[in-house]
Design a protein around this motif. Structure first.
Motif, PDB file in Angstrom:
ATOM      1  N   GLU A  12      47.155  32.018  53.967  1.00 25.53           N
ATOM      2  CA  GLU A  12      46.472  32.277  55.230  1.00 25.53           C
ATOM      3  C   GLU A  12      46.430  30.984  56.039  1.00 25.53           C
ATOM      4  O   GLU A  12      46.022  29.949  55.516  1.00 25.53           O
ATOM      5  CB  GLU A  12      45.016  32.741  55.000  1.00 25.53           C
ATOM      6  CG  GLU A  12      44.831  34.239  54.991  1.00 25.53           C
ATOM      7  CD  GLU A  12      44.857  34.822  53.588  1.00 25.53           C
ATOM      8  OE1 GLU A  12      44.529  34.065  52.644  1.00 25.53           O
ATOM      9  OE2 GLU A  12      45.218  36.002  53.432  1.00 25.53           O
ATOM     10  N   ASP A 167      46.128  41.642  40.678  1.00 22.74           N
ATOM     11  CA  ASP A 167      47.455  41.688  41.300  1.00 22.74           C
ATOM     12  C   ASP A 167      48.535  42.080  40.291  1.00 22.74           C
ATOM     13  O   ASP A 167      49.423  42.875  40.587  1.00 22.74           O
ATOM     14  CB  ASP A 167      47.794  40.334  41.940  1.00 22.74           C
ATOM     15  CG  ASP A 167      46.870  40.003  43.105  1.00 22.74           C
ATOM     16  OD1 ASP A 167      46.263  40.940  43.660  1.00 22.74           O
ATOM     17  OD2 ASP A 167      46.736  38.811  43.449  1.00 22.74           O
ATOM     18  N   GLY A 275      34.750  34.230  46.990  1.00 21.36           N
ATOM     19  CA  GLY A 275      36.190  34.253  46.705  1.00 21.36           C
ATOM     20  C   GLY A 275      36.723  35.656  46.973  1.00 21.36           C
ATOM     21  O   GLY A 275      35.949  36.603  47.097  1.00 21.36           O
ATOM     22  N   ASN A 280      35.122  42.967  46.248  1.00 17.61           N
ATOM     23  CA  ASN A 280      35.059  44.170  45.412  1.00 17.61           C
ATOM     24  C   ASN A 280      33.627  44.704  45.293  1.00 17.61           C
ATOM     25  O   ASN A 280      32.726  44.005  44.828  1.00 17.61           O
ATOM     26  CB  ASN A 280      35.617  43.816  44.029  1.00 17.61           C
ATOM     27  CG  ASN A 280      35.784  45.029  43.162  1.00 17.61           C
ATOM     28  OD1 ASN A 280      34.809  45.572  42.657  1.00 17.61           O
ATOM     29  ND2 ASN A 280      37.019  45.462  43.003  1.00 17.61           N
TER      30      ASN A 280
END
Ligand code: KG4
Ligand code: ZN
Length: 358
Positions: A12, A167, A275, A280
């Motif tokens: 980013e 991931d 983070g 979530n």
């Protein structure tokens, strides 16, 4: 005090203007997800090129949105590490040049310390000692923060980071990148009790995390049950949703169970959960329940501030600038920059042959 923050440690490119370390005047994030998606992870070379393309327009936009002139800022804070070297260098070089041109002070900020400061914008002030669970694609640590700027690592991952596990499991199930948000969405329609995964525990009794075994357990489950990963655009099966829910549940139990046990031991006054993985909702819910049992508040950043951003870097940098800290023009990117400065256990861990990632 108006501080410009610059962040480019991973995928980013971000810039933000922050007033007095707590008020977000502007925050611009240019995400490279679409570029890295088809590779199933961040490709460092592509990331640095994209940062080079985006850094100028992103910083310009941060000033425009803030309606602040460049000459009005009192300092610049830039992520100096940890991260990908090519990515970090773009932000660090740009920040140094800009600080020199404007004649304003510069500080380097540890990216993880930035994540800890991501909660200052939308929550009451943090009370110390605090305990911070930082869970991202690259890091999973619990820090005890006895006072601002002092960090002691009380739990670490021995292998993969929690976000990395999300991931990798998503990739294994044919779900795309980044895996965290996709798994969370599917888990909502799945039964978390359908597959029994146990929380990984360390043989030496330390309160550390391990997520790579969990990834292997998911892969073994897929093999043994003949589960077919999702192909192309097809809708995920109920079995995939159940597996996603079961996996998410054990990751959340591992993170919050350890945080609660350590909080009982160290008695912090505030919990911080930040983070990318802090987006979530299952993790947020379980953290809130743990905090309620401990009778202390838990602070989260909003989703915009949970994943990588420059406002958190400006916030952490403001504290350093106010304390008189200055970086010279020899400031360099430090890929393995650590965030611990009290009771560092590295030697003890090395002697007892504990393997862990930075
Ligand atoms: O903090 P971040 O943007 O970048 C790093 O510093 O690593 O975190 C990105 C990570 C990715 O691994 C992504 O899958 C994970 O955060 N993530 C999530 C969720 N949203 C992002 N993990 C679980 N559930 C989510 N909703
Ligand atoms: Zn991050």
């Amino acid at each position: 005090m108006l501080v410009l923050g610059i962040e480019s440690s991973c995928d980013e490119t971000a810039a933000a203007v922050v007033r007095d370390g707590r008020e977000m005047v502007s925050s611009v994030i240019s995400s490279q997800i679409d570029i890295h998606k088809r590779f199933g992870g961040v490709v460092p070379e592509l990331a640095s090129r994209e940062h080079l393309d985006k850094i100028v327009p992103v910083v310009e936009e941060a000033f425009e949105r803030a309606r602040v002139g460049k000459e009005e800022i009192d300092g610049i804070a830039v992520t100096a590490g940890p991260g990908l070297v090519g990515s970090l260098l773009v932000g660090v070089s740009y920040a140094k040049a800009m600080a020199y041109a404007l004649g304003v002070p510069l500080v380097g900020v540890n990216h993880i310390e930035g994540h800890i400061y991501s909660v200052v914008f939308e929550n009451p002030p943090v009370e110390y000692p605090a305990m911070a669970l930082i869970v991202s694609g690259g890091h999973t640590n619990i820090f005890l923060v006895p006072e601002p700027g002092k960090y002691r690592v009380v739990a670490r991952t021995r292998d993969d980071a929690a976000g990395e596990a999300f991931d990798k499991v998503a990739k294994l199930l044919g779900l795309g990148y980044p895996g965290g948000p996709i798994i969370e969405r599917l888990a909502r329609e799945g039964d978390a009790r359908s597959v029994r995964f146990s929380v990984p525990r360390m043989g030496d009794g330390r309160p550390d995390f391990s997520f790579s075994g969990l990834k292997t357990a998911v892969s073994k489950h897929v093999r043994e049950t003949g589960l077919r990963p999702v192909a192309g655009d097809e809708a995920p099966s109920q079995e995939i949703k159940d597996l996603a829910a079961s996996f998410q549940s054990v990751v959340v139990r591992s993170l919050t169970g350890t945080m609660e046990r350590l909080a009982e031991e160290y008695r912090p006054k505030t919990l911080i959960v930040a983070g990318g993985v802090a987006c979530n909702n299952a993790l947020r819910e379980a953290s809130r329940e743990a905090a309620a049992r401990l009778a202390i508040p838990v602070y989260f950043p909003s989703p915009h501030l949970s994943t990588d951003n420059a406002a958190m870097i400006a916030a952490a940098g403001t504290v350093k600038l106010q304390a008189g800290e200055r970086a010279g023009l020899d400031l360099n990117a430090d890929v393995t920059l650590r965030l611990q400065n009290v009771d560092v256990e590295d030697d003890a861990l090395r002697r007892s042959r504990v393997r862990y990632r930075l």
